[in-house]
Design a protein around this motif. Structure first.
Motif, short mmCIF file in Angstrom:
data_model
loop_
_atom_site.label_atom_id
_atom_site.label_comp_id
_atom_site.label_asym_id
_atom_site.label_seq_id
_atom_site.Cartn_x
_atom_site.Cartn_y
_atom_site.Cartn_z
N SER A 496 0.83 -1.20 0.00
CA SER A 496 0.00 0.00 0.00
C SER A 496 0.87 1.25 0.00
CB SER A 496 -0.93 0.00 1.22
OG SER A 496 -1.81 -1.09 1.16
N ARG A 497 0.35 2.30 -0.64
CA ARG A 497 1.07 3.57 -0.75
C ARG A 497 0.36 4.63 0.08
NH1 ARG A 497 -0.03 1.89 -5.73
NH2 ARG A 497 -1.45 3.64 -6.03
N PRO A 498 1.07 5.68 0.48
CA PRO A 498 0.41 6.77 1.20
C PRO A 498 -0.67 7.40 0.33
CG PRO A 498 2.79 6.91 1.43
CD PRO A 498 2.53 5.85 0.42
N GLY A 499 -1.83 7.61 0.92
CA GLY A 499 -2.94 8.19 0.19
C GLY A 499 -3.81 7.17 -0.52
N SER A 520 -22.08 10.51 8.98
CA SER A 520 -20.80 11.21 8.95
C SER A 520 -19.80 10.38 9.74
CB SER A 520 -20.93 12.62 9.55
OG SER A 520 -21.89 13.38 8.86
N PHE A 521 -18.55 10.39 9.27
CA PHE A 521 -17.53 9.55 9.87
C PHE A 521 -16.34 10.41 10.27
CE2 PHE A 521 -19.96 7.05 6.92
CZ PHE A 521 -20.14 5.82 7.54
N ALA A 522 -15.64 9.96 11.32
CA ALA A 522 -14.41 10.62 11.75
C ALA A 522 -13.68 9.68 12.69
CB ALA A 522 -14.68 11.97 12.43
N LEU A 523 -12.40 9.98 12.89
CA LEU A 523 -11.63 9.27 13.91
C LEU A 523 -11.86 9.93 15.26
CD1 LEU A 523 -8.25 8.70 12.03
CD2 LEU A 523 -10.13 7.09 12.34
N PRO A 524 -11.76 9.19 16.37
CA PRO A 524 -11.98 9.79 17.69
C PRO A 524 -11.03 10.95 17.92
CG PRO A 524 -11.96 7.40 17.85
CD PRO A 524 -11.51 7.74 16.46
N SER A 525 -11.58 12.08 18.36
CA SER A 525 -10.77 13.28 18.54
C SER A 525 -9.89 13.19 19.78
CB SER A 525 -11.68 14.51 18.63
OG SER A 525 -12.62 14.36 19.72
N HIS A 526 -10.27 12.38 20.76
CA HIS A 526 -9.50 12.31 22.00
C HIS A 526 -8.28 11.41 21.88
CE1 HIS A 526 -12.22 8.85 22.17
NE2 HIS A 526 -11.28 8.26 22.90
N LEU A 527 -8.15 10.67 20.79
CA LEU A 527 -7.01 9.79 20.60
C LEU A 527 -5.93 10.51 19.80
CD1 LEU A 527 -8.77 6.40 19.74
CD2 LEU A 527 -7.89 7.18 21.95
N PRO A 528 -4.66 10.14 19.99
CA PRO A 528 -3.59 10.75 19.19
C PRO A 528 -3.73 10.39 17.72
CG PRO A 528 -2.75 8.89 20.47
CD PRO A 528 -4.15 9.15 20.96
N VAL A 529 -3.04 11.15 16.89
CA VAL A 529 -3.13 10.94 15.44
C VAL A 529 -2.59 9.57 15.10
CG1 VAL A 529 -2.37 11.77 13.18
CG2 VAL A 529 -2.95 13.40 14.99
N ASN A 530 -3.35 8.81 14.34
CA ASN A 530 -2.93 7.46 13.94
C ASN A 530 -1.84 7.59 12.88
OD1 ASN A 530 -2.80 4.82 12.74
ND2 ASN A 530 -4.77 4.39 13.71
N PRO A 531 -0.63 7.03 13.12
CA PRO A 531 0.45 7.18 12.14
C PRO A 531 0.30 6.29 10.92
CG PRO A 531 1.18 5.82 13.97
CD PRO A 531 -0.22 6.27 14.31
N ASN A 532 -0.60 5.31 10.99
CA ASN A 532 -0.70 4.32 9.91
C ASN A 532 -1.87 4.58 8.98
OD1 ASN A 532 1.50 2.67 11.01
ND2 ASN A 532 0.06 2.15 12.64
N PHE A 533 -3.00 5.02 9.54
CA PHE A 533 -4.20 5.16 8.73
C PHE A 533 -4.92 6.46 9.09
CE2 PHE A 533 -3.47 0.65 9.57
CZ PHE A 533 -3.34 0.16 8.27
N SER A 541 -22.49 9.23 2.91
CA SER A 541 -22.80 8.18 3.88
C SER A 541 -21.80 7.05 3.83
CB SER A 541 -24.23 7.64 3.67
OG SER A 541 -25.16 8.65 3.89
N THR A 542 -20.63 7.30 3.28
CA THR A 542 -19.54 6.34 3.30
C THR A 542 -18.26 7.06 3.70
OG1 THR A 542 -18.93 6.64 0.98
CG2 THR A 542 -20.63 4.97 1.48
N ALA A 543 -17.27 6.27 4.08
CA ALA A 543 -15.97 6.82 4.44
C ALA A 543 -14.90 5.89 3.89
CB ALA A 543 -15.81 6.98 5.95
N SER A 544 -13.74 6.47 3.60
CA SER A 544 -12.64 5.71 3.03
C SER A 544 -11.50 5.64 4.05
CB SER A 544 -12.14 6.36 1.74
OG SER A 544 -13.16 6.38 0.77
N ILE A 545 -11.00 4.43 4.26
CA ILE A 545 -9.80 4.23 5.08
C ILE A 545 -8.59 4.40 4.17
CG2 ILE A 545 -8.55 2.62 6.55
CD1 ILE A 545 -11.20 1.26 7.18
N ILE A 546 -7.71 5.33 4.52
CA ILE A 546 -6.59 5.70 3.66
C ILE A 546 -5.29 5.43 4.42
CG2 ILE A 546 -5.48 7.59 2.41
CD1 ILE A 546 -8.22 8.87 2.13
N ALA A 547 -4.35 4.81 3.72
CA ALA A 547 -3.03 4.55 4.31
C ALA A 547 -2.25 5.85 4.42
CB ALA A 547 -2.27 3.54 3.46
N ARG A 548 -1.49 5.97 5.50
CA ARG A 548 -0.70 7.18 5.73
C ARG A 548 0.79 6.95 5.55
NH1 ARG A 548 -2.42 10.82 10.72
NH2 ARG A 548 -1.07 12.15 9.49
N ARG A 549 1.20 5.71 5.42
CA ARG A 549 2.63 5.44 5.23
C ARG A 549 2.81 4.41 4.14
NH1 ARG A 549 4.68 0.87 7.87
NH2 ARG A 549 3.22 -0.24 9.24
#
Length: 800
Positions: A496-499, A520-533, A541-549
Motif C-alpha cells: 500500500s502507498r500513502p494516500g 458522517s464519519f471521523a476518527l476519535p478526537s481524543h485519541l492521538p493521530v494514527n500514524p498508519n491510517f 454516507s460512506t468513508a474511506s480508510i486511507i493509508a498514511r505510510r
C-alpha cells in the motif's frame, strides 16, 4: 538628419549616411526648368520636393510600461546629419504627451519619459520631431512623425468575467463527458511574450472532474457518478498566465455542477406482503386501499404504472396510479360477498414507464408485491365512521399516550349507545387499550418501532359484533445510534502507498430514513493521530480508510485496530464508536477484489540465504554438542559387579513427591489390607503401635490382630476420592494414590499375606500342593521358612 534608438543601427543604414555626407549638402537648388523633384505651380513658381535622407527615416521607439525607477526612462535619440556637435542645432518635440510625458534635450536630442505609463490604458503615442538652426530658426530637416509604443509587462492577472458558473451533467455518464468550457481573459499584450498565454488547472473537484489546460473544457473524470448518492459538486478552476510557469499571475472561478437524473433505479416495494381489510358493503368503483412502490429517481424517471397480474385479483379489483403521490389506488370492480369468499390475494406489479435502455444490464425495472384482502362481514350492527383506521404514535411514548379514536353509530332508529372493545385473541391487546364509551385508543407500554413498526388490531362495537380493523403505525424516533458495518474483513495490502484507499466503510441504522441513512464519519478526537491510517468522509454516507505510510509487513505486525466514530442525520444526532480490525497480508487482485495470497514458509518468514546458512550452522553445532555429551557419558567407568552372595533388596524409586508432609496417607498400604480395619484404626504412621499379638517375624514388625470384615476395596477407593474432593485442607495440587486392586471372585483367593492378621506360623501351606506342580515348590519353601521362626514372647506356646 537621423534618429537612433537604444538598439544599434544596421550596417546598411550606416553606409547610406556615409554616402550622403560625402555627396555634399542635402539641399537642392531650384532652377527654372522643373526637375523630377519639382512641381510647377499655377502662378509660375515651382515647388521643390526635398527627398528625405535615409538618416531621417523613423523607426518606432519603445518605452517600458509601469517604470518605477527614480530617474526618467530613456526612450531614444533624435539626430540630424547637419548637427556637427557644436550646439547649433535645436531639436523640438510635439504631439501626444510632448512636454508632459515625454521631454527632449534640445541640444543632444535625447528623449525621456517622465511618468509611469500603462499599456492597458494607452498602447502608443504619436509625436513629431523638428531640427532647427539655433541662430536662424531655419528648419534643417522637414518635420517628421514617429510613434512611441508602450512595451507590455505581465502586470495583469487572468480573470473570468462571467463567473461563477452553473452547469449540469447527467449522472452515470461516461468518463470524458463535456460539462462546460470556461474562458479567462488577460489584459496584457497577447502578441508579446507569454504575459497573456493562459493555462487552466483544477484546484477543487478531483477526482470527479478534470479540465483541459489549453481550452478550459471541463469534463467528467470518474465513471458511474450516482445522483442518488451525491447530487451537487463544487469545482474550482484556476487560470495562470506565463504559460503556467513560476512567477505567473493567476485567477480562479467556481463552477457549481449538478448531476441530472436518469432512470437508473427500478421501483421497489418496501414490503413483499401487505394486508387490507375491505367490508363486503364496499361500493363498486370506490377506492378501498392503496399501495406504493418507492423509486429514488426524479420526474418522469420515477413514474410507475401499477397492474394486477393474477386473474383472481384482476376480476374483482382494479388499480390505478395517482400522478401526484405515485401511489397505486385499489378500487372494487364487483360486489363482495362474505359468505361466498372471505379472502382475495392480489399480485401487484409496479413498472417504470420510461425505461432507459442504457441501464438494461441492471435488470428489469419493475417489482412485485402480494396484497391479501380480507372481506368483512356486514350486518345491522353499529357502523364505524371509516372502513379502516390508520393511526400514528411515536415510539418510546409513555404508557397511556393517546393514539387516536374510533367512532361508530347504530344505524337503527333506536340509535342505541355503542360500546367499544378490542379482540382479545390478537396480540395488539397487550399494547393498547380502548375506552369502551368514547372509543379512544391508548398505549399500555412504550413501543419500539424497530421491533414492530405496524400493529394491526381489531376494534369491535357492541350489538351484533360489528368490528373495524385499526392499523397503528409506530412513528420513528432517533433512538438507535448508527454502527459501522463490519461484515467484511478489512485487508491491508503490504504494498500500500500513502494516500491509497484501503477500503470504503458504510454504516447501518435501525431507524428509518427520516432519522438515519445520512452518516458522517471521523476518527476519535481524543485519541492521538494514527500514524498508519486516516479516515476521509466521502459525504455520501460512506468513508474511506486511507493509508498514511508506505508499505506494511505482516511479519512485523499483522493486525491493526482503527476506532471509527459515526454520526447519523437524525434529530438529535446519535453516534457510536466501532473498532475495525485491519489485517495486513500480501495481496493479489481478482478483478477489483483484493484477497490474501498464500506464501511459502520461507518467504512468509522473510528469511534470506544468509539467515538460512546461520540457522543450519547452529543446528550442526547443537548436534555436535549432543554427540560429545553422549560420548562422555559412555566413557564413564562402569560400576563393579555385585557378587552373587551380596543379597540386598532392590530399591525402586518413583518420581512422585506427593503432597509433602501434609499428605501422610499418600501411600498408606493398610487400606489395601482391609479397608474396614483401616477406617477403624486410623493410627498415625509416625507412632509405633502397641504389640497386640505374641508372635511375629524376626524383624519385630508387628501386625495388628484386629478382626476385620470384608469390604469391597473398589467402594473404599471411591469413598476416599469423594473425601479428598470435599477436603479443604489438602495441598493445592493432586497426589497420586495407586492401589493394586485385583478385584474379587478369584477361586484361589489372594496368596498375599496382607489379607491375614495372623502370624506366619499359624498358616498352613499344604493346600498349595492341590493347585498343581507349579505351586508345590512354593509350599516347600514356606514350610522351610516356618521352621526358622523363633519365639520372641514368653506367652508363646511351647511349639514355637
Amino acid at each position: 538628419m537621423r534618429i537612433s534608438t537604444t538598439s544599434c543601427l544596421c550596417p546598411f543604414l550606416v553606409c547610406l549616411c556615409f554616402i550622403q555626407r560625402c555627396s555634399g549638402t542635402g539641399h537642392h537648388v531650384p532652377t527654372k526648368v522643373p526637375s523630377k523633384n519639382q512641381t510647377k505651380l499655377a502662378n509660375g513658381e515651382t515647388e521643390v520636393h526635398h527627398r528625405p535622407k535615409r538618416g531621417w527615416i523613423w523607426n518606432q521607439f519603445f518605452v517600458l510600461e509601469e517604470h518605477m525607477g527614480p530617474d526618467a526612462q530613456y526612450v531614444g535619440k533624435l539626430h540630424s546629419n547637419s548637427d556637427k556637435g557644436d550646439g547649433s542645432v535645436r531639436y523640438i518635440l510635439s504631439g501626444e504627451g510632448a512636454g508632459t510625458i515625454f521631454i527632449i534635450d534640445e541640444v543632444t536630442g535625447d528623449i525621456h519619459a517622465t511618468k509611469s505609463l500603462d499599456r492597458e490604458r494607452k498602447t502608443h503615442y504619436v509625436l513629431h520631431a523638428q531640427a532647427l538652426d539655433r541662430n536662424t530658426e531655419e528648419a534643417l530637416e522637414p518635420k517628421s512623425e514617429f510613434i512611441i509604443k508602450v512595451q507590455d509587462i505581465n502586470d495583469n492577472a487572468p480573470k473570468f468575467p462571467d463567473g461563477p458558473f452553473v452547469a449540469t451533467v447527467p449522472e452515470m455518464c461516461e468518463v470524458g463527458t463535456s460539462v462546460l468550457q470556461v474562458t479567462a481573459s488577460d489584459a496584457d499584450d497577447p502578441t508579446y511574450g507569454n504575459s497573456a498565454k493562459i493555462v487552466y488547472s483544477i484546484l477543487q473537484g478531483q477526482p470527479y472532474f478534470s479540465v483541459d489546460p489549453k481550452t478550459g473544457i471541463i469534463r467528467t473524470a470518474l465513471a458511474d457518478m450516482d445522483r442518488e448518492a451525491r447530487e451537487h459538486y463544487t469545482v474550482v478552476i484556476q487560470a495562470k498566465d506565463m504559460a503556467g510557469q513560476v512567477g505567473g499571475l493567476s485567477g480562479s472561478t467556481t463552477i457549481n455542477i449538478t448531476l441530472t437524473d436518469v432512470n437508473d433505479n427500478p421501483p421497489k416495494f418496501p414490503q413483499k406482503n401487505y394486508q387490507l381489510y375491505v367490508p363486503e358493503s364496499a361500493e363498486v368503483g370506490k377506492p378501498v386501499g392503496k399501495i406504493k412502490a418507492n423509486d429514488d429517481d426524479l420526474g418522469v424517471n420515477a413514474d410507475i404504472k401499477y397492474s394486477i397480474i393474477n386473474s383472481e385479483g384482476a376480476n374483482m379489483f382494479s388499480i390505478s396510479t395517482d400522478r401526484e403521490t405515485r401511489e397505486g389506488i385499489i378500487s372494487l370492480k364487483k360486489l363482495l360477498n362474505y359468505e361466498r369468499k372471505k379472502t382475495y390475494t392480489l399480485h401487484i406489479e409496479g413498472t417504470n414507464t420510461h425505461v432507459d435502455p442504457r441501464f438494461s444490464y441492471l435488470g428489469s425495472f419493475k417489482d412485485t408485491a402480494t396484497l391479501k384482502i380480507t372481506v368483512g362481514d356486514v350486518d345491522e350492527a353499529p357502523i364505524f365512521s371509516m372502513d379502516y383506521y390508520i393511526l400514528d404514535v411515536y415510539e418510546n411514548s409513555p404508557s397511556g399516550t393517546e393514539v387516536g379514536a374510533v367512532t361508530a353509530r347504530d344505524p337503527d332508529s333506536r340509535n342505541s349507545p355503542v360500546r367499544y372493545f378490542m379482540d382479545s385473541k390478537e396480540d395488539g391487546e397487550r399494547y393498547f387499550r380502548i375506552d369502551e364509551i368514547r372509543g379512544v385508543i391508548r398505549t399500555m407500554q412504550p413501543l419500539d418501532r424497530e421491533d414492530t413498526p405496524w400493529h394491526n388490531i381489531t376494534v369491535m362495537a357492541s350489538e351484533v359484533g360489528r368490528h373495524v380493523p385499526v392499523t397503528v403505525q409506530v412513528l420513528d424516533m432517533n433512538d438507535n445510534p448508527p454502527e459501522v458495518s463490519t461484515e467484511e474483513e478489512v485487508i491491508v495490502c503490504e504494498n500500500s502507498r500513502p494516500g491509497q484507499v484501503i477500503q470504503t466503510v458504510t454504516a447501518v441504522d435501525k431507524d428509518d430514513f427520516a432519522n438515519g441513512q445520512r452518516f458522517s464519519f471521523a476518527l476519535p478526537s481524543h485519541l492521538p493521530v494514527n500514524p498508519n491510517f486516516t479516515l476521509k468522509d466521502n459525504e455520501d454516507s460512506t468513508a474511506s480508510i486511507i493509508a498514511r505510510r508506505r508499505r506494511f509487513n505482516h511479519l512485523t505486525q499483522e493486525l491493526y485496530e482503527l476506532p471509527v466514530v459515526v454520526w447519523d442525520g437524525g434529530e438529535p444526532s446519535l453516534s457510536s464508536t466501532s473498532t475495525l480490525t485491519l489485517r495486513v497480508c500480501p495481496c493479489q487482485r481478482h478483478g477489483k477484489i483484493r484477497i490474501c495470497q498464500g506464501e511459502a514458509f520461507l518467504s512468509s518468514a522473510g528469511l534470506s540465504t544468509g539467515a538460512l546458512i546461520a540457522i543450519l550452522l547452529c543446528i550442526i553445532i547443537l548436534l555436535a554438542i549432543v554427540v560429545l555429551f553422549v560420548t562422555l557419558r559412555r566413557s564413564k567407568k562402569e560400576p563393579l559387579i555385585i557378587a552373587e552372595e551380596d543379597i540386598r533388596e532392590n530399591v525402586v524409586t518413583y518420581d512422585d513427591e506427593g503432597g509433602g508432609e501434609e499428605d501422610t496417607e499418600a501411600f498408606d498400604i493398610i487400606a489395601l489390607r482391609n479397608p474396614a480395619a483401616a477406617e477403624e484404626l486410623k493410627f498415625r504412621r509416625d507412632i509405633r503401635p502397641e504389640a497386640r499379638g505374641h508372635c511375629s517375624l524376626p524383624h519385630n514388625h508387628k501386625t495388628p490382630s484386629v478382626e476385620l470384615d470384608e469390604v469391597d476395596v473398589q467402594e473404599f477407593i471411591r469413598q476416599r476420592l469423594v473425601e479428598a474432593d470435599m477436603d479443604t485442607s489438602v495441598p493445592p495440587y493432586d497426589s497420586l494414590q495407586t492401589y493394586a486392586y485385583e478385584g474379587q471372585g478369584s477361586s484361589t483367593g489372594s496368596i498375599s499375606p496382607l489379607d491375614s492378621v495372623a502370624a506366619p506360623s499359624e498358616q498352613e501351606y499344604n493346600y498349595l500342593e492341590d493347585w498343581g506342580p507349579e505351586f508345590r515348590r512354593l509350599a516347600e519353601l514356606y514350610e522351610d521358612s516356618e521352621s526358622d521362626l523363633t519365639c520372641w514372647d514368653d506367652t508363646c506356646p511351647t511349639s514355637c
